[in-house]
Design a protein around this motif. Structure first.
Motif, PDB file in Angstrom:
ATOM      1  N   CYS A 155      -1.922  -0.981  -3.962  1.00  0.00           N
ATOM      2  CA  CYS A 155      -2.968   0.022  -3.753  1.00  0.00           C
ATOM      3  C   CYS A 155      -2.352   1.405  -3.575  1.00  0.00           C
ATOM      4  CB  CYS A 155      -3.800  -0.320  -2.522  1.00  0.00           C
ATOM      5  SG  CYS A 155      -5.167   0.831  -2.228  1.00  0.00           S
TER       6      CYS A 155
ATOM      7  N   CYS B 138      -2.749   4.906  -2.096  1.00  0.00           N
ATOM      8  CA  CYS B 138      -3.507   5.506  -0.996  1.00  0.00           C
ATOM      9  C   CYS B 138      -3.331   7.018  -1.027  1.00  0.00           C
ATOM     10  CB  CYS B 138      -3.046   4.941   0.336  1.00  0.00           C
ATOM     11  SG  CYS B 138      -3.311   3.152   0.492  1.00  0.00           S
TER      12      CYS B 138
ATOM     13  N   ARG C 202       0.866  -1.174   0.000  1.00  0.00           N
ATOM     14  CA  ARG C 202       0.000   0.000   0.000  1.00  0.00           C
ATOM     15  C   ARG C 202       0.907   1.228   0.000  1.00  0.00           C
ATOM     16  NH1 ARG C 202      -5.286  -1.230   1.177  1.00  0.00           N
ATOM     17  NH2 ARG C 202      -5.735   0.748   2.218  1.00  0.00           N
TER      18      ARG C 202
END
Length: 567
Positions: free
Chosen positions: A272, A274, A247
């Motif tokens: 991901c 963020c 992330r």
């Protein structure tokens, strides 16, 4: 101890080479459809959802491209699509859709003055522009500026998530507009399968065009090829074992090339992205914890704030496994504090100008070894990335000996294509040095060449060496002394006031931003500097700030501090 190599990768990072940015995203979307691709405003968008948005917008771009008239034919119209948006859903889908439609992207921020956006549109000749809500709000002023410049090109504007007002359409009839209500119908004539084909562009094609500040006052556009960024991604995926469970923080604006690591470091491996809001971005401590960030990347100035307000406590970030800094000199004290705060993380200082595709050297912090290898209390910039070549030369372009000081030149597969439609500037910065056959980029950075005793260290810009009262002075040396003696992680020294004849300056002024509860005696500080530095290097005065002004890239805004002196 790092856990970077504890998990196997699902693919060979060498396969990144030869793939376009759009293909890398599409590969991850196919392999990880249910995994989160973006976390924005507290909500997560899966790879399957993002792919659907991207594919629809890319089809709309392809459908409308044939309506741009005879100047839009291949070979005449440049293959660029602008994205006038900032860290929003339309921004990310716009970047990916531009790439998936076969174009490079040109990022622009709605926070820019309308005249600057108009200049960038005119210079890039981008005929399609993707907008978010703030982009839509700015558009009337931008188009008015374009009219004032005499730019007569018709353009297509796409607002995939928003409505384009009827009065805006009526006021600018030369242009075409597609908003959220029209997007599906616009995309309908183009099959989804065509996106897979258009995503496979030539490795020499422009992946992105970034406009950076130019010494003439006109922004210069750096052209970065698909193969340049593919090489960078292959290196960092391998070096840091990037993977789908990662992330990534996204603290940069998309107009700053460091954003490419966040975006495509994540999207190349199924990770991901963020995206903190403005408040979280300023002090991301809680955001890092709540979002379970594993990969943190920022400029040092942004990270200094965490330490300044005492949020960088030992062990506070147990889940971080990678901490990267780039964009400015990294103070040793900040690297040490982050290493203690993230005890399981690799902490690295990476270096590279936009013209060398984001970063091209790296140095890994080691609490036992590194303090002795720092110079001016700044962390070394270390060794070049694979296949990148280093030359450190004097003013006559002769290579200096190991341990010597000179300007850094670099060549290799990450060297960008040059400056957009500016052959003279390109020839001056990208050249073949004496005795070489390969083209090198002149960084304008002064470094100490690596030797058996120590790695390569950054000493500042060639233009940060100034004359004070006739003496040559490195402002970085003064800043290092200020940080050391004041116990701070950032300091700025500026040569001021200038001499009347324009040759150098009469003195130095320093700027510091101590913590709110710190009692800093500036007179005592100057006394200590007087015992360490020649008299002409000791600042004439020290100005204390509540906080350093930061530019849009999160770096200390030296121009703003200079303007404060000149006011």
């Amino acid at each position: 101890m790092s856990t970077a190599d504890a998990h196997p990768r699902s693919f060979d990072p060498a396969n990144t080479l030869g793939m376009s940015l759009a293909q890398l995203f599409l590969r991850s979307a196919a392999a990880h459809p249910k995994r989160p691709a973006v976390r924005l405003d507290g909500e997560q968008t899966s790879y399957a959802q993002l792919r659907e948005r991207v594919t629809t917008l890319a089809r709309a771009l392809l459908a409308r491209r044939g309506e741009l008239g005879p100047s839009a034919v291949e070979g005449d119209n440049p293959p660029l699509t602008a994205v006038l948006a900032a860290r929003s859903a339309p921004c990310f889908s716009g970047i990916l859709a531009a790439l998936a439609s076969g174009h490079g992207y040109v990022p622009m921020l709605p926070s820019f003055p309308p005249a600057r956006v108009a200049l960038m549109l005119a210079r890039s000749q981008a005929r399609a522009v993707v907008l978010d809500a703030d982009g839509v709000a700015l558009l009337d002023a931008v188009l008015t500026e374009l009219d004032a410049r005499g730019d007569a090109l018709p353009r297509q504007f796409f607002a995939p998530d928003h409505t384009i007002p009827a009065q805006l359409r009526a006021a600018h009839p030369r242009h075409s507009f597609v908003d959220a209500s029209e997007l599906e119908a616009c995309a309908a004539p183009v099959a989804a399968e065509r996106v897979e084909a258009t995503a496979a562009v030539d490795p020499e094609a422009i992946a992105y065009l970034l406009f950076t500040s130019g010494s003439t006052g006109e922004p210069k556009g750096v052209m970065v090829a698909q193969r340049n960024i593919a090489r960078f991604l292959a290196v960092v995926i391998e070096r840091y074992s990037l993977r789908a469970s990662d992330r990534f923080t996204h603290l940069f604006e998309t107009t700053f090339d460091l954003s490419l690591f966040d975006l495509f470091g994540a999207w190349s491996v199924g990770g991901c992205l963020c995206v903190p809001d403005k408040k979280q971005r300023l002090l991301p401590h809680q955001y890092i914890l709540e979002s379970e960030i594993s990969v943190y990347f920022s400029v040092p100035s942004a990270a200094v704030m965490l330490k300044r307000v005492r949020l960088l406590q030992p062990g506070v970030f147990p889940k971080l496994r990678l901490v990267l800094f780039c964009g400015e000199g990294l103070p040793a004290s900040l690297a040490e504090s982050f290493a203690a705060a993230a005890p399981e993380a690799v902490v690295e200082n990476i270096y590279g100008p936009t013209e060398l595709t984001l970063a091209c050297t790296a140095y890994r912090w080691d609490s036992a070894r590194s303090p002795a290898e720092c110079e001016n209390d700044l962390v070394p910039i270390g060794e070049p990335f694979p296949a990148m070549r280093v030359k450190v030369v004097d003013a006559d372009l002769r290579e200096v000996e190991a341990g010597g000081v000179g300007e850094l030149l670099m060549a290799g597969p990450q060297r960008a294509l040059g400056y957009w439609r500016d052959p003279e500037r390109t020839a001056a910065a990208f050249f073949v040095p004496p005795g070489e056959t390969e083209r090198f980029y002149r960084t304008g950075d002064r470094v100490r060449k690596a030797s058996p005793e120590r790695p390569m260290t950054f000493l500042g810009r060639t233009d940060s060496q100034v004359k004070i009262q006739g003496y040559r002075v490195e402002l970085g040396e003064i800043e290092a002394a200020l940080m050391r003696e004041a116990g701070l992680d950032a300091a700025v020294a500026l040569a001021w006031p200038p001499n009347e004849d324009g040759t150098g300056a009469k003195a130095v002024v320093a700027f510091l931003a101590p913590p709110p509860d710190a009692a800093l005696d500036t007179n005592a500080l100057l006394d200590r500097l007087d015992a360490l530095l020649p008299a002409y290097m000791v600042p004439k005065r020290v100005e204390l700030l509540d906080a350093f002004p930061l530019n849009s890239n999160g770096k200390i805004d030296r121009k703003a501090l200079r303007a404060r002196l000149d006011a």
